[in-house]
Design a protein around this motif. Structure first.
Motif, mmCIF file in Angstrom:
data_model
loop_
_atom_site.group_PDB
_atom_site.id
_atom_site.type_symbol
_atom_site.label_atom_id
_atom_site.label_comp_id
_atom_site.label_asym_id
_atom_site.label_seq_id
_atom_site.Cartn_x
_atom_site.Cartn_y
_atom_site.Cartn_z
ATOM 1 N N MET A 189 43.883 37.111 39.027
ATOM 2 C CA MET A 189 44.026 38.300 39.961
ATOM 3 C C MET A 189 44.909 39.281 41.379
ATOM 4 S SD MET A 189 40.304 36.686 42.265
ATOM 5 C CE MET A 189 41.138 35.465 42.580
ATOM 6 N N CYS A 219 37.348 41.981 41.621
ATOM 7 C CA CYS A 219 38.290 40.627 41.218
ATOM 8 C C CYS A 219 37.011 39.809 41.270
ATOM 9 C CB CYS A 219 38.273 40.411 42.362
ATOM 10 S SG CYS A 219 40.531 40.964 42.128
ATOM 11 N N PRO A 252 36.623 35.353 40.587
ATOM 12 C CA PRO A 252 37.371 34.186 41.705
ATOM 13 C C PRO A 252 36.523 33.206 40.523
ATOM 14 C CG PRO A 252 36.493 34.604 43.223
ATOM 15 C CD PRO A 252 35.814 36.205 42.381
ATOM 16 N N GLU A 304 40.107 37.918 45.903
ATOM 17 C CA GLU A 304 39.329 38.719 45.145
ATOM 18 C C GLU A 304 38.659 39.436 47.197
ATOM 19 O OE1 GLU A 304 37.235 34.910 47.021
ATOM 20 O OE2 GLU A 304 38.995 35.637 45.917
ATOM 21 N N ALA A 361 34.173 42.584 45.396
ATOM 22 C CA ALA A 361 34.704 40.966 44.260
ATOM 23 C C ALA A 361 33.256 40.584 44.686
ATOM 24 C CB ALA A 361 35.142 39.771 45.679
#
Length: 395
Positions: free
Chosen positions: A102, A136, A138, A146, A174
């Motif tokens: 990220m 993003c 994760p 994120e 996110a």
């Protein structure tokens, strides 16, 4: 107590099992026609990457996969990707993985829309233009990248970790899917979980703390204390995984609106010099910095101890706070975090260099207690010499 504060949450969040399947639709909604998907080689060989690309294919979003990044992202990796893809018409970025993926995505985005070299943007609010829209996803429960406006990159010339801090690199979305963390190995689960705990504790105790972040931090600390040992013990415990991913996200929102402290100021020079995983470095220094900081605000440190599981009944504030030191050491030992000496490549002769880097770090200014270079040198030495997790020695 009265505060003057600002609170920003520039990232939309979708949290829940299976959310990764929405990536194609969300990419189209953000206007994405050609995405650069940044991940690491380990994830590129798992079914997680396939879930992302299948959703992009279904929605007709073209993409290029870049998987040549390292655990501590380096400027040369970011620059390589930029030169490789700058003429490809990239209009969307996807960061899939841990903080390295990220943060690399944010740094590549910085180069795509801002002239000059990456080192020109190290610091606070130094970008001229927003990066391309960033999503993003994760796959670890630790960095909170994120939902943050930060990207930490290792400068391979100075051997220092440097930060780009600007709302212009904050992710637009996110997608936070607990199922993606089920395959995480025990060691990474432990290190990233302690990273999230460090974020929550430092955000709560640092000088710029504020009420909204305080509430988020305390929630995250309690959730991590209860869930991290379970997630390490049984990686298929979806409830523990969900709690850890939520705690990591919440801690990320918290520190992004306050700051961090001396733990990060020490961990990042260590990582820059020795390539130590960031979560491991934070884990190692956390108890000793926590102990050092107690005199600056015993009440807040006692509250952290209580959230970690200390019994408050009949305890004096400072007594309770110092029990937090023991609990942090015991938690790290329980989940297999090594001591500083056990890393094997740490040379005490480098401590003056590391202390200098820590003292110059931006997070030093926000730490709850003032530190000198000599204080940092003592902390490095004390951490290196530590053996007994139940021993508390004031500096």
């Amino acid at each position: 107590m009265l505060w003057d504060f600002n609170f920003n949450l520039p990232t939309s969040i979708e949290f829940g099992n299976g959310k990764v399947k929405n990536i194609g639709k969300r990419a189209k909604e953000l206007g994405g026609k050609k995405a650069l998907l940044i991940t690491d080689k380990g994830l590129a060989q798992t079914g997680i990457l396939e879930k992302v690309t299948a959703s992009l294919d279904q929605e007709g979003v073209h993409y290029i996969v870049f998987d040549e990044i390292s655990p501590n992202p380096k400027d040369v990796d970011c620059e390589k990707a930029y030169h490789q893809f700058k003429d490809e018409g990239i209009d969307l970025l996807i960061g899939l993985g841990g903080g390295s993926s990220m943060d690399t995505a944010k740094a590549i985005g910085t180069l795509l829309t801002n002239e000059g070299e990456l080192r020109d943007r190290y610091g606070v609010n130094l970008l001229d233009r927003e990066i391309p829209p960033l999503i993003c996803i994760p796959t670890t429960s630790g960095t909170g990248s994120e939902v943050t406006r930060g990207s930490v990159i290792t400068d391979t010339v100075t051997k220092q970790k440097m930060a780009i801090l600007d709302l212009k690199i904050a992710p637009k979305l996110a997608l936070v899917d607990p199922e993606l963390t089920l395959s995480l190995p025990k060691s990474i689960t432990a290190a990233t979980g302690m990273d999230a705990l460090t974020h929550a504790i430092e955000a709560y105790t640092c000088k710029p703390s504020q009420p909204i972040s305080d509430a988020l931090s305390l929630y995250a600390i309690e959730l991590i204390a209860k869930s991290l040992p379970l997630a390490v013990e049984n990686g298929n415990d979806l409830e523990a995984r969900k709690n850890m991913l939520l705690a990591s996200l919440v801690a990320g929102v918290s520190f992004d609106n306050t700051d961090l402290g001396a733990v990060h100021a020490m961990a990042e020079p260590l990582g820059g010099l020795y390539d130590t995983p960031h979560g491991v470095a934070n884990s190692i220094f956390l108890p000793y910095v926590f102990e050092f900081n107690i005199p600056s605000n015993p009440e807040k440190h006692a509250m952290v101890a209580a959230k970690l599981g200390a019994n408050k009944e009949g305890r004096r504030t400072e007594e309770l706070a110092y029990e937090g030191v023991v609990l942090l050491k015991e938690l790290a030992a329980k989940i297999g975090i090594p001591n500083l000496r056990d890393l094997g490549n740490v040379n005490p002769d480098d401590f003056p260099f590391l202390a200098e880097g820590a003292f110059e770090h931006l997070c030093t200014q926000a730490n709850s207690r003032e530190l000198t270079k000599e204080d940092y040198l003592k902390l490095f030495q004390k951490t290196y010499e530590a053996k007994n997790i139940s021993m508390i020695e004031n500096i």
